[in-house]
Design a protein around this motif. Structure first.
Motif, PDB file in Angstrom:
ATOM      1  N   ALA A   1       7.225   4.171  -4.796  1.00 21.96           N
ATOM      2  CA  ALA A   1       7.388   5.583  -5.146  1.00 21.96           C
ATOM      3  C   ALA A   1       7.800   6.408  -3.930  1.00 21.96           C
ATOM      4  N   ASP A   2       7.224   6.087  -2.765  1.00 20.38           N
ATOM      5  CA  ASP A   2       7.574   6.795  -1.538  1.00 20.38           C
ATOM      6  C   ASP A   2       9.044   6.579  -1.179  1.00 20.38           C
ATOM      7  N   LEU A   3       9.502   5.343  -1.283  1.00 18.68           N
ATOM      8  CA  LEU A   3      10.897   5.054  -0.961  1.00 18.68           C
ATOM      9  C   LEU A   3      11.848   5.708  -1.952  1.00 18.68           C
ATOM     10  N   GLN A   4      11.460   5.769  -3.215  1.00 18.23           N
ATOM     11  CA  GLN A   4      12.287   6.478  -4.185  1.00 18.23           C
ATOM     12  C   GLN A   4      12.405   7.960  -3.827  1.00 18.23           C
TER      13      GLN A   4
ATOM     14  N   GLU B   1       6.593  -8.411  -2.615  1.00 16.18           N
ATOM     15  CA  GLU B   1       7.214  -7.108  -2.407  1.00 16.18           C
ATOM     16  C   GLU B   1       6.750  -6.487  -1.086  1.00 16.18           C
ATOM     17  N   VAL B   2       5.445  -6.556  -0.825  1.00 13.91           N
ATOM     18  CA  VAL B   2       4.919  -6.013   0.433  1.00 13.91           C
ATOM     19  C   VAL B   2       5.430  -6.824   1.616  1.00 13.91           C
ATOM     20  N   LEU B   3       5.541  -8.138   1.452  1.00 10.71           N
ATOM     21  CA  LEU B   3       6.109  -8.977   2.515  1.00 10.71           C
ATOM     22  C   LEU B   3       7.539  -8.565   2.822  1.00 10.71           C
ATOM     23  N   ASP B   4       8.333  -8.359   1.795  1.00 13.75           N
ATOM     24  CA  ASP B   4       9.715  -7.922   1.954  1.00 13.75           C
ATOM     25  C   ASP B   4       9.767  -6.596   2.703  1.00 13.75           C
ATOM     26  N   LEU B   5       8.968  -5.643   2.264  1.00 15.72           N
ATOM     27  CA  LEU B   5       8.963  -4.320   2.878  1.00 15.72           C
ATOM     28  C   LEU B   5       8.516  -4.384   4.344  1.00 15.72           C
ATOM     29  N   THR B   6       7.539  -5.223   4.622  1.00 13.95           N
ATOM     30  CA  THR B   6       7.029  -5.325   5.993  1.00 13.95           C
ATOM     31  C   THR B   6       8.053  -5.961   6.928  1.00 13.95           C
ATOM     32  N   THR B   7       8.646  -7.056   6.517  1.00 12.40           N
ATOM     33  CA  THR B   7       9.609  -7.729   7.389  1.00 12.40           C
ATOM     34  C   THR B   7      10.886  -6.908   7.552  1.00 12.40           C
TER      35      THR B   7
ATOM     36  N   ARG C   1      11.501   6.287   6.526  1.00 10.04           N
ATOM     37  CA  ARG C   1      10.149   6.190   7.077  1.00 10.04           C
ATOM     38  C   ARG C   1       9.457   5.008   6.404  1.00 10.04           C
ATOM     39  N   TRP C   2       8.940   4.099   7.224  1.00 13.67           N
ATOM     40  CA  TRP C   2       8.202   2.966   6.655  1.00 13.67           C
ATOM     41  C   TRP C   2       6.956   3.506   5.969  1.00 13.67           C
ATOM     42  N   PRO C   3       6.772   3.269   4.680  1.00 20.98           N
ATOM     43  CA  PRO C   3       5.752   4.009   3.936  1.00 20.98           C
ATOM     44  C   PRO C   3       4.318   3.521   4.075  1.00 20.98           C
ATOM     45  N   LEU C   4       4.089   2.320   4.564  1.00 19.57           N
ATOM     46  CA  LEU C   4       2.752   1.744   4.460  1.00 19.57           C
ATOM     47  C   LEU C   4       1.712   2.374   5.380  1.00 19.57           C
ATOM     48  N   PHE C   5       2.142   3.175   6.348  1.00 22.81           N
ATOM     49  CA  PHE C   5       1.162   3.818   7.225  1.00 22.81           C
ATOM     50  C   PHE C   5       0.618   5.131   6.655  1.00 22.81           C
ATOM     51  N   ALA C   6       1.180   5.635   5.568  1.00 25.32           N
ATOM     52  CA  ALA C   6       0.755   6.949   5.070  1.00 25.32           C
ATOM     53  C   ALA C   6       0.850   7.015   3.554  1.00 25.32           C
ATOM     54  N   LEU C   7       0.173   6.103   2.868  1.00 19.01           N
ATOM     55  CA  LEU C   7       0.194   6.095   1.418  1.00 19.01           C
ATOM     56  C   LEU C   7      -0.896   7.004   0.851  1.00 19.01           C
ATOM     57  N   PRO C   8      -0.693   7.563  -0.336  1.00 19.37           N
ATOM     58  CA  PRO C   8      -1.714   8.432  -0.933  1.00 19.37           C
ATOM     59  C   PRO C   8      -3.076   7.759  -1.101  1.00 19.37           C
ATOM     60  N   CYS C   9      -3.082   6.452  -1.362  1.00 24.65           N
ATOM     61  CA  CYS C   9      -4.347   5.743  -1.562  1.00 24.65           C
ATOM     62  C   CYS C   9      -5.189   5.683  -0.293  1.00 24.65           C
ATOM     63  N   GLY C  10      -4.560   5.836   0.874  1.00 28.25           N
ATOM     64  CA  GLY C  10      -5.291   5.811   2.130  1.00 28.25           C
ATOM     65  C   GLY C  10      -5.570   4.434   2.688  1.00 28.25           C
ATOM     66  N   TYR C  11      -5.148   3.379   1.999  1.00 27.49           N
ATOM     67  CA  TYR C  11      -5.378   2.027   2.520  1.00 27.49           C
ATOM     68  C   TYR C  11      -4.460   1.768   3.709  1.00 27.49           C
TER      69      TYR C  11
END
Length: 237
Positions: free
Chosen positions: A72-75, A153-159, A108-118
């Motif tokens: 959703a962030d990337l969209q 999907e997360v692996l793809d996004l991370t690499t 912006r790589w989204p995984l550092f600032a997601l709404p869920c906070g994880y």
């Protein structure tokens, strides 16, 4: 649909939604960037908290929520990019690499600032470990196909973030990727009819590049990871 037949069959596991909510609150509030212990210790602690079938359900939910929110962030970023430049970007959950190749520096790589906070190196890394460690029980509590799809999907996004998004490859990042690869392999091995590997993973498997891994607190290189070799080792069995 074999997982659903097992879910409806006799001798089913007993799940407790209230306990699952309590586990979610615990791992969200106690761990993450605000916690004053190293990410490696947080992963160990959260993995211990997410024990049993309820913990497995929570872990699978964390992985899926992170993947959904990142998409959703990337969209949203793609829509903003279109407004600013007039160029439309394709955000494909099956393969993020073309997007990052095209405009990686603008994203912006989204995984550092997601709404869920994880945090990717804390709760997410632990959840991935739980999913892999209990892969043989996964189909007793949920459909494993969407779960392993989200892991990939997360692996793809991370690499892709490493290669095109200026995401620093430190020991915590490398540990996350190693967990993603091994957990995906464990889930696939436990499935009667595993899905095909996604395009991004197949592309990485054809490569043999070595990526330097750095100390989280300094620019010093402390090791290296060969993603293609690691993927082939775990997934070509």
């Amino acid at each position: 649909m074999g997982w659903l037949q097992r879910l409806l069959g006799g001798g089913r596991v007993q799940l407790d939604p209230q306990r699952q909510q309590a586990l979610l609150r615990d791992v969200r509030q106690r761990y993450g960037a605000h916690a004053r212990i190293p990410f490696s210790q947080q992963v160990e602690a959260v993995t211990g908290v997410l024990d049993g079938d309820d913990g497995l359900v929570v872990a699978a939910g964390i992985v899926s929520q992170v993947a959904d929110e990142a998409h959703a962030d990337l969209q949203a970023q793609a829509q903003d990019y279109h407004r600013r430049t007039g160029r439309r970007l394709l955000v494909n959950r099956r393969n993020y690499r073309p997007l990052w190749k095209e405009v990686g520096p603008a994203l912006r790589w989204p995984l550092f600032a997601l709404p869920c906070g994880y945090h990717p190196y804390a709760q997410l890394a632990a959840a991935v470990s739980v999913v892999g460690g209990q892969a043989r029980r996964l189909d007793r509590v949920t459909d494993p196909v969407p779960v392993v799809t989200r892991v990939f999907e997360v692996l793809d996004l991370t690499t892709a973030g490493w290669e095109y998004g200026r995401v620093r490859v430190d020991t915590d990042a490398a540990a996350l990727v190693d967990r993603l690869i091994s957990s995906a392999a464990q889930v696939l091995a436990a499935m009667d009819d595993p899905p095909r590997l996604p395009p991004a993973v197949r592309e990485l498997m054809r490569r043999n590049n070595t990526v330097g891994v750095h100390d989280p607190a300094s620019p010093r290189a402390v090791g290296a990871i060969n993603l293609g070799a690691r993927l082939r080792e775990q997934l070509l069995v």
